[in-house]
Every structure is written in C-alpha cells, then in structure tokens.
Enzyme design. Structure first.
Site, PDB file in Angstrom:
ATOM      1  N   HIS A 183      65.860  -2.382  29.684  1.00 52.02           N
ATOM      2  CA  HIS A 183      67.032  -2.578  31.030  1.00 52.02           C
ATOM      3  C   HIS A 183      68.626  -2.689  29.827  1.00 52.02           C
ATOM      4  O   HIS A 183      69.620  -3.191  30.832  1.00 52.02           O
ATOM      5  CB  HIS A 183      66.661  -4.279  31.341  1.00 52.02           C
ATOM      6  CG  HIS A 183      65.771  -3.978  32.764  1.00 52.02           C
ATOM      7  ND1 HIS A 183      64.403  -3.786  32.512  1.00 52.02           N
ATOM      8  CD2 HIS A 183      65.373  -4.763  33.746  1.00 52.02           C
ATOM      9  CE1 HIS A 183      63.811  -3.462  33.553  1.00 52.02           C
ATOM     10  NE2 HIS A 183      64.239  -4.253  34.450  1.00 52.02           N
ATOM     11  N   TYR A 201     111.217 -16.002  52.975  1.00 46.24           N
ATOM     12  CA  TYR A 201     109.602 -16.841  53.219  1.00 46.24           C
ATOM     13  C   TYR A 201     109.296 -16.995  51.344  1.00 46.24           C
ATOM     14  O   TYR A 201     108.580 -17.836  51.469  1.00 46.24           O
ATOM     15  CB  TYR A 201     109.284 -16.012  53.623  1.00 46.24           C
ATOM     16  CG  TYR A 201     109.299 -16.001  55.188  1.00 46.24           C
ATOM     17  CD1 TYR A 201     109.989 -16.492  56.059  1.00 46.24           C
ATOM     18  CD2 TYR A 201     108.255 -14.742  55.940  1.00 46.24           C
ATOM     19  CE1 TYR A 201     110.275 -16.034  57.715  1.00 46.24           C
ATOM     20  CE2 TYR A 201     108.280 -14.370  57.580  1.00 46.24           C
ATOM     21  CZ  TYR A 201     109.091 -15.933  58.181  1.00 46.24           C
ATOM     22  OH  TYR A 201     109.739 -15.050  58.862  1.00 46.24           O
TER      23      TYR A 201
END
Length: 526
Positions: free
Chosen positions: A88, A284
């Site tokens: 793995h 904003y």
C-alpha cells in the site's frame, strides 16, 4: 498559553487542534497511562484469540478489499500485515511538510490508544518514540482517495516500523536502515491486524484539517483587524457595525465580527471627523464585513466542531470490541471532514476575494484625502497599482481551487470501495488556498496602512494606531515607487507569525481593553 509542563494522555484526554499542534511543537508531552496500556494489551489479546479460533474476521485472517473472502492461515497472519504496509506504500508527489507527518503520528497514536484496534503496546511505544525524538517519516502528498482510510500516506508513515522507508532526522532525510544502525533498532514484528490498524484511518485528512483550523483562524482574526484599518483609511461608516443592526439578523459570526470592529474603532478621531458627512453608504467590501467575514467564521466553526469529533474517534477497521465482537464498518470514510474542508476552502477563498476588493477600492482615489493609487506623485510613479494585480491573480487562483474534491468519487478496490471521499485532496487544497489568502491579507495590510497614513494627524483607536506604528518600523511609507515585493515578503511574515495578533493582545492587556464580542469562546478557541 499552554504550560510547558503539560501532559496529554493518549487515548484518555480530549484532543483538540490546538493540543495536537502543541504536542507536535513539544510544549505538551504525550504519555500513556497504565490503565490505557492495559486496554491496549487486552485488545491485542482479543485479536490473538480470534486468530487461534480460526473464525474469519476481515483483515485479521482474511485478505483485504476484494480479497476479503480469501482465508489466511494462522502462520501467515504476520506476513499479511507486513505485506499490506509494503503493497500500500504507493504514494507519489512531493513529501508533505514534516509537521503534517508528525501530526499524523500524534493523531494515530491517540486513536490506537483507545484500545479498539488490536495494536501491540510495543508498536505504539515505537510510534511515540518517533514523536518524542522528532524522527518523522517521509510521506508523499498524493495517492489517497480518503476512504478505506488514507491508505497510501499512512503506509509510508509506518514503513519505518518495519525497517523500510525514510525519515526526517536532525535536519536531513535519511533511510530507516541508517536510523536503525544508529539507534540499534530492530523491525517491529507486527501481530495480526496491526498493519491494517496502522494504515486504516483518516489521519492524513485530519492532520491537514488541524492545520486548516489553526491557519484559517489566524487569517480570520487578522482579516477583521486589517479590514478595520482599511475602513479607517477610506473613512468608512461605523453604522453597519452597530449592535442593534445585527441583533435583527442574529447570525453569530456576523455579530461577533461586528463587535470586534466596534472595539477596534472605539475612540477613533478619524470616525469623529466624518461623522456628519453626506456619504450615505459604503461599498459592500467595507459595509458588509460582518456578513462576509462572519459567514467564513461560521464555516471555520463547522470544521472545528467536526474535527474535534474525528480527533477523538476510532477510525480504523474492523473495530475490536472484545473477543466475541468485531465490527467491520466504515469509520475510515473521510466524507465528514472532506465536505467540511471543502466548505472551509470556500470560506478562505471568499476572505481573499473581499480583501482584494478593498485593495482595489483603496486605489480608486474616491475617498477624500486619499490619492489615486495611494501616492501623491503618480504618472512617473505607478504607486500601489500593481500590488492589486497580485491579489487579483491569487484570488482567481483560489476560486479555481474551490471546486469541492468531495463532489467526486472514483471506485477503487475492484468495486469493493465504490464510493470514496477524496478528502485528502480537500485538505491539500484548503491549505493551498489559505497560503494564498495569507499573501492577499499581507498586501491589504500594506495598502490599508498607506491609506491610513493620509488620515494623520488624526488618530484611530489605540489598537489600530499601535498596529500602524509597529508596521512602520518594518515597512516605510511609500512616497515613490520601490521594489514592493520586499515589502510584501515582510508583510507575509507578519501575517504568518501572528505578529499583529500578539501586539493586539499585548496592547489590550496593557490598556485593559475587552473585545466585548459575543460568542468569544465559540469563535476564538480551538
């Protein structure tokens, strides 16, 4: 501040992101209680009993993934566990940072010490040795799909237990073989299930999430402060931060940010100077700081809360309850953190997006007294024009990284693992976006300080004035063009090392100033 003599008991104490980082940095020592050792030993004995009985249990005496129906003899169970670490270990790409790999060791130790994984005490003690001596395995960054655990990175993380792989040691990367010769170590003889217990889990994802929680929190706090300085520099209004407004739309993050801004601006002469001006509304990027920063804080809080659950969970498979009961489930699946990390990535990107907009706003020259491009003598000088090009590039790059990795799934293990989280990619992308965000905030700090300069001799609140004075000891006011990348690098260091936050804390303590921000415990601790 954490006590340098603090002790954390693996498998028993409650782990948080801050504690995990403290263990990695050596300001907390991780230990095992005798009662924990007994639980670990009991679990290992339960696995040994299962092997003796011969009843098939996944990963103990069967193959892995699509080979789960292949029976493994008692004599071959140890070979099986060594082989899984070898087979793995297929990671690729650049190694992850050493501190991330160390966090993986710490998180895995805590999970294994809970006593449901069948790990041997000798194995766990070897892992703790690596943590305590800062001998950290080399782990490639790519190769995990974030389900059935972070298999590839965890395999590389634990190769040194069996004498393979490489480690960071005393500033160099050396082979485990060299380490073993120096330390007179021998490979750990893995027992049944140990290899699977080591590589099955979400510690690669969770380690990234620990760093995300810490670094994003640092950015959130500094974004409020830098945004407040820009608000002063551009003579923005205080009214959008009034408590009365945010009580009528009571999002906690919004209320918290608004209160912090009010504290930063308290006593400001700059605010008083334009209290009765005819400007009705700000753009904003200034007016909606509580809403924008507050939403990102909510995303951070969501990740923090989920991460804390994960840090104190058992995430391998199968889970060994006792000799009679083992459960093969899906606790290794990274979906809970994958989705939250993608959300946090978006939150970080938006902080950078609005920061870039404030920088652009500062360059327009529409605020009284602040010259276009933040410099009086332009034409021959370009002023701060091109710094915004950099933030635009970084903000755009971040937007491209916002596609959620968790929205994808590619089946693996011949279809046995037919839905995976891709959470490892979520974590890597989140840290990349936050790295870009730190650079954007550094540039906003420079431009906010430049705009702030044009408000003199008026003073702001004591905190912002102190920050501005500090910054001027590092970066001079720019009356003409210079190599601004030098300034940017200094500002990035200030952001990453939390120099502003440390100065704010010191100033507030000296002046007995309180944030008076609601939800302080919720948003300021992790």
């Amino acid at each position: 501040m954490l006590d340098s003599t603090s002790v954390f008991y693996y498998g028993e104490d409650h782990l948080t992101a801050k504690k995990a980082l403290a263990i990695a940095q050596g300001t907390i020592t991780g230990k095992l209680l005798d009662t924990t050792k007994q639980k670990i030993t009991k679990s290992a004995r339960a696995v040994a009993h299962i092997v003796d009985q011969g009843h098939p249990v996944y990963g103990i005496n069967t193959g892995f993934g699509p080979l789960c129906t292949t029976k493994i003899s008692k004599e071959e169970t140890q070979i099986l566990q060594v082989n899984i670490l070898k087979s793995h270990s297929v990671g690729v790409g650049e190694p992850i940072a050493k501190d991330l790999a160390k966090l993986m060791l710490i998180l895995k130790t805590h999970a294994l010490a809970k006593g449901y994984s069948g790990i041997q005490l000798t194995t766990l003690k070897r892992i703790i040795w690596h943590i305590e001596h800062d001998v950290i395995p080399v782990v490639p960054s790519q190769g995990s799909v974030g389900a059935s655990g972070d298999l590839a990175p965890l395999s590389h993380l634990f190769l040194p237990l069996i004498g393979l792989g490489k480690v960071h040691c005393k500033g160099a990367i050396i082979s485990t073989e060299s380490l073993f010769k120096t330390e007179k170590f021998k490979p750990i003889a893995l027992g049944p299930k140990e290899g699977l217990a080591l590589i099955n889990g979400t510690q690669f994802i969770a380690a990234h999430a620990v760093k995300v929680v810490s670094q994003l929190h640092n950015c959130l706090k500094q974004a409020d402060i830098i945004g407040a300085m820009m608000l002063e520099g551009l003579q923005g209004s205080i009214k959008p931060f009034y408590k009365e407004l945010h009580e009528l739309r009571p999002f906690e993050g919004n209320q918290h940010v608004a209160a912090r801004i009010r504290t930063l601006l308290k006593g400001s002469e700059i605010l008083e100077d334009h209290a009765n001006c005819e400007r009705v509304q700000d753009p904003y990027s200034l007016r909606c700081i509580p809403q924008i920063h507050g939403a990102s804080r909510a995303a951070w809080l969501h990740l923090k809360e989920l991460l804390e659950v994960e840090l104190n969970s058992v995430t391998d498979n199968p889970i060994v309850i006792d000799e009679q009961l083992t459960i093969s489930g899906g606790s290794f699946h990274g979906q809970p953190l994958a989705m939250a990390l993608d959300y946090a990535t978006l939150a970080a990107s938006e902080l950078g997006n609005v920061s870039d907009r404030r920088i652009y706003l500062a360059l327009e020259g529409n605020s009284p007294g602040v010259p276009k491009l933040l410099m009086r003598d332009t034409g021959i000088n370009s002023g701060y024009m091109i710094l915004q090009y950099t933030t635009a590039a970084l903000a755009s790059e971040n937007k491209g990284l916002c596609f959620p990795a968790s929205a994808d799934s590619i089946p693996t293990s011949l279809g046995q693992e037919d839905h995976v989280s891709m959470g490892s990619i979520s974590g890597r992308k989140a840290l990349q976006v936050i790295g870009n965000l730190e650079k954007i905030l550094a540039i906003e700090l420079l431009t906010a300080a430049q705009a702030f300069e044009f408000r003199k001799p008026l003073k702001s609140g004591v905190i912002l004035d102190t920050i501005h004075q500090f910054l001027r000891t590092k970066v001079a006011f720019a009356a003409k063009d210079r190599v601004f990348s030098d300034d940017i690098e200094i500002a990035i260091t200030i952001i990453q090392q939390q120099q502003i936050l440390n100065l704010v804390e010191k100033t507030m303590n000296e002046k007995s100033i309180l944030w008076n921000a609601p939800f302080e415990d919720k948003f300021e601790t992790y």
